[in-house]
Write an enzyme that holds these catalytic residues in place. Structure first.
Site, short mmCIF file in Angstrom:
data_model
loop_
_atom_site.label_atom_id
_atom_site.label_comp_id
_atom_site.label_asym_id
_atom_site.label_seq_id
_atom_site.Cartn_x
_atom_site.Cartn_y
_atom_site.Cartn_z
N ASP A 1 -3.93 -6.49 5.08
CA ASP A 1 -4.94 -7.33 5.74
C ASP A 1 -4.90 -8.76 5.19
O ASP A 1 -5.27 -9.70 5.89
CB ASP A 1 -6.33 -6.73 5.52
CG ASP A 1 -6.49 -5.43 6.31
OD1 ASP A 1 -6.05 -5.41 7.48
OD2 ASP A 1 -7.00 -4.44 5.76
N LYS B 1 -11.38 -3.80 18.50
CA LYS B 1 -10.01 -4.25 18.79
C LYS B 1 -9.64 -4.03 20.25
O LYS B 1 -8.51 -4.26 20.65
CB LYS B 1 -9.02 -3.52 17.87
CG LYS B 1 -9.30 -3.78 16.37
CD LYS B 1 -8.15 -3.32 15.49
CE LYS B 1 -8.49 -3.50 14.01
NZ LYS B 1 -7.32 -3.62 13.16
N LYS C 1 -13.61 0.42 15.32
CA LYS C 1 -12.32 -0.27 15.47
C LYS C 1 -11.82 -0.17 16.91
O LYS C 1 -11.26 -1.12 17.46
CB LYS C 1 -11.27 0.35 14.54
CG LYS C 1 -11.37 -0.20 13.12
CD LYS C 1 -10.35 0.39 12.18
CE LYS C 1 -10.69 -0.02 10.77
NZ LYS C 1 -9.98 0.67 9.73
N PRO D 1 -2.87 -12.06 10.43
CA PRO D 1 -3.29 -11.83 11.82
C PRO D 1 -3.40 -10.33 12.09
O PRO D 1 -2.68 -9.54 11.46
CB PRO D 1 -2.15 -12.45 12.64
CG PRO D 1 -0.99 -12.53 11.71
CD PRO D 1 -1.54 -12.65 10.32
N ASP D 2 -4.28 -9.94 12.98
CA ASP D 2 -4.40 -8.52 13.36
C ASP D 2 -3.48 -8.27 14.54
O ASP D 2 -3.77 -8.65 15.68
CB ASP D 2 -5.86 -8.19 13.70
CG ASP D 2 -6.04 -6.69 13.81
OD1 ASP D 2 -5.30 -6.05 14.59
OD2 ASP D 2 -6.89 -6.15 13.07
N ILE D 3 -2.33 -7.65 14.24
CA ILE D 3 -1.28 -7.48 15.26
C ILE D 3 -1.79 -6.63 16.42
O ILE D 3 -1.57 -6.94 17.60
CB ILE D 3 -0.04 -6.81 14.61
CG1 ILE D 3 0.45 -7.65 13.43
CG2 ILE D 3 1.07 -6.61 15.63
CD1 ILE D 3 1.46 -6.95 12.53
N LYS E 1 9.18 -16.56 -10.97
CA LYS E 1 8.38 -15.45 -11.53
C LYS E 1 7.22 -16.02 -12.35
O LYS E 1 7.43 -16.88 -13.22
CB LYS E 1 9.29 -14.59 -12.41
CG LYS E 1 8.60 -13.37 -12.93
CD LYS E 1 9.54 -12.52 -13.77
CE LYS E 1 8.75 -11.45 -14.47
NZ LYS E 1 9.50 -10.84 -15.55
N ASN F 1 0.85 -1.20 0.00
CA ASN F 1 0.00 0.00 0.00
C ASN F 1 0.88 1.25 0.00
O ASN F 1 2.10 1.14 -0.07
CB ASN F 1 -0.95 -0.02 1.21
CG ASN F 1 -0.17 -0.09 2.51
OD1 ASN F 1 0.52 0.84 2.88
ND2 ASN F 1 -0.26 -1.24 3.19
N PHE G 1 -4.32 3.17 14.81
CA PHE G 1 -4.65 4.21 13.84
C PHE G 1 -5.79 3.66 12.98
O PHE G 1 -5.87 2.44 12.78
CB PHE G 1 -3.44 4.52 12.95
CG PHE G 1 -2.61 5.67 13.45
CD1 PHE G 1 -1.94 5.57 14.66
CD2 PHE G 1 -2.51 6.85 12.72
CE1 PHE G 1 -1.18 6.63 15.14
CE2 PHE G 1 -1.74 7.92 13.18
CZ PHE G 1 -1.08 7.81 14.39
O1 PMT Z 1 3.07 6.14 6.44
P1 PMT Z 1 2.49 7.46 5.97
O2 PMT Z 1 2.68 7.66 4.48
O3 PMT Z 1 2.97 8.62 6.79
O4 PMT Z 1 0.90 7.39 6.17
C1 PMT Z 1 0.37 7.34 7.46
C2 PMT Z 1 -0.82 6.36 7.57
C3 PMT Z 1 -1.97 6.87 6.73
C4 PMT Z 1 -0.42 4.96 7.10
C5 PMT Z 1 -1.19 6.30 9.09
O5 PMT Z 1 -1.57 7.59 9.51
C6 PMT Z 1 -2.33 5.31 9.35
O6 PMT Z 1 -3.50 5.60 9.22
N1 PMT Z 1 -1.95 4.07 9.75
C7 PMT Z 1 -2.89 2.93 9.89
C8 PMT Z 1 -3.15 2.33 8.54
C9 PMT Z 1 -4.11 1.16 8.59
O7 PMT Z 1 -3.74 0.07 8.21
O8 PMT Z 1 -5.27 1.40 9.13
P2 PMT Z 1 -6.45 0.30 9.31
O9 PMT Z 1 -7.64 1.13 9.61
O10 PMT Z 1 -6.53 -0.60 8.13
O11 PMT Z 1 -5.97 -0.54 10.55
C10 PMT Z 1 -6.38 -0.24 11.89
C11 PMT Z 1 -5.27 -0.52 12.86
O12 PMT Z 1 -5.00 -1.92 12.90
C12 PMT Z 1 -3.95 0.14 12.54
O13 PMT Z 1 -3.39 0.60 13.76
C13 PMT Z 1 -3.09 -0.98 11.95
O14 PMT Z 1 -1.70 -0.79 12.23
C14 PMT Z 1 -3.63 -2.18 12.69
N2 PMT Z 1 -3.57 -3.46 11.94
C15 PMT Z 1 -4.27 -3.61 10.79
C16 PMT Z 1 -4.26 -4.83 10.14
C17 PMT Z 1 -3.47 -5.88 10.67
N3 PMT Z 1 -3.40 -7.05 10.06
N4 PMT Z 1 -2.76 -5.69 11.79
C18 PMT Z 1 -2.80 -4.51 12.45
O15 PMT Z 1 -2.13 -4.34 13.48
#
Ligand code: PMT
Length: 404
Positions: A284, A346, A342, A310-312, A294, A216, A328
């Site tokens: 995700d 979570k 969320k 897994p969701d860390i 390849k 991403n 975030f």
């Molecule tokens: O890196 P930059 O270019 O500065 O951009 C910043 C940002 C937009 C990436 C940052 O501000 C941000 O929003 N980070 C979270 C991105 C994200 O994956 O959001 P989410 O809504 O999909 O996930 C929610 C939370 O679960 C996040 O804290 C994520 O780290 C966590 N997560 C998600 C999926 C997963 N498998 N494991 C996780 O821990």
């Protein structure tokens, strides 16, 4: 709202909103600030220096070529005197000249010669504000740590309706007080001294074959800024970073990972900690299988099967020895609804929500966050990510202290 003994240099650029500067000077004085006013030549066409002199209680400067003041390098003195420079209104022209680093009049010269925080209250016609040139200038200014207050939207002096109105004087004074008051920015005072903070940042990469991957747009900038702010607040910081071109911040332990599974392993190895902040954009899903060679483009279509990662963040929040856990939320719509969902799903202590549609947040120097916990929320308006990170760390430090 207290600006007692704060030395505020108020710059006024040429625009109809200059008339609001009179009220602004009064509000600044009410808040206890010591004010010097500097106007551009064009601003003097909208409101007279005499009016602002009477209101501020100090002589108003306009020209760089004022022999009386400049005999003693008056502009350098003024630049050093200011605790903060607020330009209100900041016209499109003023923003362009600041972005270009010009110093062709007294106000622009002062901005270049001062190390004080620079804050702008843009005010212009909505089409000028939306123009790509102004948008680009705003980005440049934000990337240098300059804060923009507004503009707001509504009816404009030109008769149009839209974004570009200067914020009201009272709101500007409030924003200024928050931006420059030491109590609201105590990052240097070891607010997290003795705490171990683990932070994830950047994007993960999930391999399809030896040369292709799913990922991403995350650059890691937000997470690295949070790591630096936590370090500056006195914490011991472990930064678990996806792939990024950013250099490792000084005095921070950086662990580089590629996939979500690597990131999860590194996070679990870094436990226990006092505070966990998940800024990483973790994929995700990952391909169920990674091709060893390849993949050849023989077929017209190719179907990839993906399996959930897994969701860390949830796993950290579920640990028996659980840190204060901050997530975030990156959303393209219904920001607060999705973020709050969320937060609850979570089982987090706090979540920072940001809109990522239309080129926002990802790989940008600036961002805007809404911080949510319990029934509370705080808006952190558009600003450089380093400033937002400091504000976020400050809020986290307050919550952690209250909980202890
Ligand atoms: O890196 P930059 O270019 O500065 O951009 C910043 C940002 C937009 C990436 C940052 O501000 C941000 O929003 N980070 C979270 C991105 C994200 O994956 O959001 P989410 O809504 O999909 O996930 C929610 C939370 O679960 C996040 O804290 C994520 O780290 C966590 N997560 C998600 C999926 C997963 N498998 N494991 C996780 O821990």
């Amino acid at each position: 709202m207290n600006l007692t003994h704060k030395k505020i240099l108020l710059g006024i650029a040429g625009g109809i909103a200059a008339y609001k500067a009179c009220e602004l000077v009064r509000r600044l004085r009410d808040a206890g600030a010591d004010i010097r006013v500097v106007m551009t030549e064009n601003a003097t066409r909208f409101v007279t220096p005499l009016t602002l002199q009477a209101l501020s209680g100090n002589p108003v400067r306009v020209s760089l070529w004022d022999e009386e003041h400049e005999a003693a390098m008056g502009h350098i003195e003024l630049a050093r005197w200011a605790d903060a420079i607020l330009i209100a209104p900041a016209s499109a022209d003023m923003m362009a000249r600041l972005a270009a680093g010009m110093a062709d009049d007294l106000l622009s010269t002062l901005c270049l010669a001062s190390e004080a925080p620079l804050l702008l209250a843009p005010a212009m016609n909505r089409v000028m504000w939306a123009h790509p040139a102004t948008r680009a200038n705003a980005q440049i200014l934000l990337s240098r740590g300059i804060q923009l207050f507004g503009p707001g939207s509504g009816a404009q002096a030109c008769g149009e309706l839209g974004e570009g109105r200067m914020l009201e004087p009272l709101e500007l004074v409030q924003r200024l007080a928050v931006a420059i008051s030491p109590p609201s920015n105590p990052i240097g005072d070891a607010a997290l001294f003795g705490k171990r903070v683990v932070i994830t940042a950047g994007a993960t990469r999930e391999a399809i074959d030896p040369v292709r991957f799913i990922s991403n747009r995350s650059s890691g900038r937000m997470g690295y800024a949070v790591a630096e702010a936590a370090r500056d607040a006195g914490a011991e910081v472990v930064l678990i970073s996806g792939v990024t071109s950013l250099p490792a911040p000084q005095d921070v332990t950086r662990i580089e990972v590629e996939t979500a599974l690597h990131m999860r392993e590194a996070v679990m190895q870094a436990m226990p900690c006092d505070i966990f902040i998940g800024t990483a954009a973790v994929a995700d899903y990952r391909p169920t299988e990674t091709a060893l060679q390849k993949i050849k483009k023989n077929a017209d279509t190719l179907t990839l099967e993906l399996v959930k990662n897994p969701d860390i963040l949830s796993e950290v929040a579920a640990l028996a020895l659980r840190p204060f856990t901050v997530g975030f939320a990156a959303e393209t719509e219904h920001l607060l609804d999705h973020a709050r969902a969320k937060l609850q799903r979570k089982k987090l202590d706090m979540i920072a929500a940001n809109l990522v549609s239309e080129g926002r947040a990802f790989d940008q120097a600036d961002n805007a966050l809404t911080i949510l916990w319990g029934d509370s929320q705080i808006e952190l308006p558009q600003a450089d990510k380093r400033l937002l990170a400091q504000q976020l760390i400050q809020i986290i430090a307050q919550r952690v202290t209250q909980r202890a």
